[in-house]
Every structure is written in structure tokens, then in C-alpha cells.
Motif scaffolding. Structure first.
Motif, PDB file in Angstrom:
ATOM      1  N   HIS A 193       0.836  -1.202   0.000  1.00  0.00           N
ATOM      2  CA  HIS A 193       0.000   0.000   0.000  1.00  0.00           C
ATOM      3  C   HIS A 193       0.873   1.255   0.000  1.00  0.00           C
ATOM      4  O   HIS A 193       0.597   2.219  -0.723  1.00  0.00           O
ATOM      5  N   THR A 194       1.911   1.249   0.796  1.00  0.00           N
ATOM      6  CA  THR A 194       2.795   2.408   0.912  1.00  0.00           C
ATOM      7  C   THR A 194       3.504   2.694  -0.399  1.00  0.00           C
ATOM      8  O   THR A 194       3.626   3.858  -0.813  1.00  0.00           O
ATOM      9  N   ILE A 195       3.955   1.663  -1.064  1.00  0.00           N
ATOM     10  CA  ILE A 195       4.609   1.839  -2.366  1.00  0.00           C
ATOM     11  C   ILE A 195       3.629   2.461  -3.355  1.00  0.00           C
ATOM     12  O   ILE A 195       3.988   3.388  -4.094  1.00  0.00           O
ATOM     13  N   ARG A 196       2.383   1.992  -3.352  1.00  0.00           N
ATOM     14  CA  ARG A 196       1.367   2.573  -4.256  1.00  0.00           C
ATOM     15  C   ARG A 196       1.124   4.044  -3.934  1.00  0.00           C
ATOM     16  O   ARG A 196       1.020   4.876  -4.837  1.00  0.00           O
ATOM     17  N   GLU A 197       1.037   4.382  -2.632  1.00  0.00           N
ATOM     18  CA  GLU A 197       0.829   5.779  -2.225  1.00  0.00           C
ATOM     19  C   GLU A 197       1.991   6.655  -2.681  1.00  0.00           C
ATOM     20  O   GLU A 197       1.788   7.754  -3.198  1.00  0.00           O
ATOM     21  N   ARG A 198       3.195   6.178  -2.463  1.00  0.00           N
ATOM     22  CA  ARG A 198       4.375   6.939  -2.870  1.00  0.00           C
ATOM     23  C   ARG A 198       4.404   7.143  -4.378  1.00  0.00           C
ATOM     24  O   ARG A 198       4.630   8.243  -4.878  1.00  0.00           O
ATOM     25  N   ASP A 199       4.146   6.054  -5.123  1.00  0.00           N
ATOM     26  CA  ASP A 199       4.172   6.130  -6.584  1.00  0.00           C
ATOM     27  C   ASP A 199       3.094   7.069  -7.120  1.00  0.00           C
ATOM     28  O   ASP A 199       3.314   7.792  -8.096  1.00  0.00           O
ATOM     29  N   LYS A 200       1.934   7.078  -6.463  1.00  0.00           N
ATOM     30  CA  LYS A 200       0.847   7.976  -6.875  1.00  0.00           C
ATOM     31  C   LYS A 200       1.281   9.437  -6.726  1.00  0.00           C
ATOM     32  O   LYS A 200       1.049  10.261  -7.616  1.00  0.00           O
ATOM     33  N   LYS A 201       1.935   9.764  -5.612  1.00  0.00           N
ATOM     34  CA  LYS A 201       2.413  11.133  -5.398  1.00  0.00           C
ATOM     35  C   LYS A 201       3.523  11.493  -6.391  1.00  0.00           C
ATOM     36  O   LYS A 201       3.588  12.629  -6.868  1.00  0.00           O
ATOM     37  N   GLU A 202       4.386  10.540  -6.715  1.00  0.00           N
ATOM     38  CA  GLU A 202       5.460  10.813  -7.680  1.00  0.00           C
ATOM     39  C   GLU A 202       4.875  11.073  -9.067  1.00  0.00           C
ATOM     40  O   GLU A 202       5.328  11.972  -9.783  1.00  0.00           O
ATOM     41  N   LYS A 203       3.855  10.311  -9.424  1.00  0.00           N
ATOM     42  CA  LYS A 203       3.188  10.516 -10.714  1.00  0.00           C
ATOM     43  C   LYS A 203       2.524  11.894 -10.748  1.00  0.00           C
ATOM     44  O   LYS A 203       2.624  12.622 -11.741  1.00  0.00           O
ATOM     45  N   GLU A 204       1.855  12.248  -9.664  1.00  0.00           N
ATOM     46  CA  GLU A 204       1.222  13.563  -9.567  1.00  0.00           C
ATOM     47  C   GLU A 204       2.273  14.676  -9.658  1.00  0.00           C
ATOM     48  O   GLU A 204       2.060  15.692 -10.327  1.00  0.00           O
TER      49      GLU A 204
END
Length: 191
Positions: free
Chosen positions: A47-58
């Protein structure tokens, strides 16, 4: 900074409280922005990796590096989790910092009040906490002594001197939650 917690109450209250104590506004602590998911360590890291990746994409989409997290942490207990070893591997490979407490996060909370150097279980730690926090039931209360974080760190380091890096399981008792506190403290100072 993103802090994602296995626990949904104590960990969230603690890290939000320490963030406020240091006035470290850029700290996103989940489940109220310290995320308390109540999941096993493997799912928590995923879950944390997905959250981090979402912010990086944004951040890339908006061309604003400030949107992405500079540091990402997960907070877990050893408990009887079957996915802890898997979580350690995933955290290392995914660039996630894992803070691990054995037997439980409440050990870190207890270190704000007293030493605990002998092997113990979650129930004995909670009993000891009730001596310091009236009617302790996972909630820390408004008068929690966040200022004792350095004393707590010293106690944690004495209990397990080798437990001083992320993504490492220490012995019983041990916690490296103090590593997150240090990052939050530095964040507050740089503002």
C-alpha cells in the motif's frame, strides 16, 4: 514525508502528536494523514509503495517535485505476522523505510516513561503503560510527554544497540521508531 502505520490508533496519535510537537507540517501520517491501516506488514508495504508512486506521478504531471515524498516510512509490530520477512524484502527493494517494534509499538510509547530491557509481550507492556497513562486503551491522551522522545530513544538504543537502521528486525524488546522521530524533528527544524 509519509508515515503509514499498521496500527490505527496509538501509532497515528503518536506520530501526529510528535509532528505537532516539532511543528513539522510536511509530514503526512496516514489514517488521518498518518495512515493506520490495521493490515499485515506485506500489505502495508505494498500500500505504501502505491501511495508513494501515486504522489510521484502527480508530481511529474504537475511538474512540481514538492508534491512527491522525500521520505516514506512504514511502522509495524513483529506480532505473529507471517508476512514480515516478505515485507522486509519488499521494503528494501521498493525504497521504503520500515520501522519495526518487537513485541509492539507500545514499547516505544513505554520508553517515554521507563526502561524495558527484558524480553516481554504486548500484554505486559500495556500493563506497564497503564501505570503512566490512566485507563490506557490505545489512546495516548492530551498530556502525553512528547518532550521525552530523546530519553525514549536512549532507552531503545540501550535495549538493542544494533536496532539503529530501518528494514531490520531487532531482538525482544526492540524498536527503531525513534528513527522516524528524528526525521520529523529535522523537518520541523528546517522550516
Amino acid at each position: 514525508m509519509l508515515v503509514v502505520c499498521e496500527g490505527q490508533v496509538t501509532e497515528v496519535e503518536y506520530f501526529e502528536g510528535i509532528r505537532d510537537y516539532f511543528r513539522s507540517l510536511p509530514v503526512d501520517i496516514r489514517s488521518c494523514k498518518v495512515i493506520g491501516l490495521g493490515r499485515d506488514p506485506g500489505s502495508l508495504v505494498d500500500h505504501t509503495i502505491r501511495e508513494r508512486d501515486k504522489k510521484e506521478k502527480e508530481a511529474r504531471a504537475q511538474r512540481d517535485a514538492n508534491i512527491a515524498y522525500d521520505e516514506v516510512w512504514c511502522v509495524v509490530d513483529v506480532d505473529d505476522h507471517k508476512t514480515l520477512d516478505q515485507a522486509l524484502i519488499a521494503a528494501r527493494q521498493g525504497g521504503i523505510n520500515l520501522a519495526i517494534s518487537l513485541p509492539c509499538f507500545e514499547l516505544w510509547v513505554l520508553y517515554h516513561f521507563e526502561e524495558c530491557a527484558a524480553a516481554c509481550g504486548p500484554d505486559s507492556i500495556k500493563r506497564k503503560l497503564r501505570k503512566h497513562i490512566k485507563d490506557y486503551d490505545k489512546h495516548l491522551g492530551r498530556a502525553f510527554p512528547f518532550a521525552n522522545h530523546e530519553v525514549a530513544r536512549d532507552r531503545a538504543q540501550r535495549a538493542d544497540p544494533d536496532h539503529c537502521t530501518p528494514n531490520r528486525k531487532g531482538r525482544n524488546p526492540s524498536t527503531n521508531a525513534w528513527l522516524i522521530v528524528e526525521v520529523i524533528r529535522q523537518s520541523g527544524r528546517s522550516r
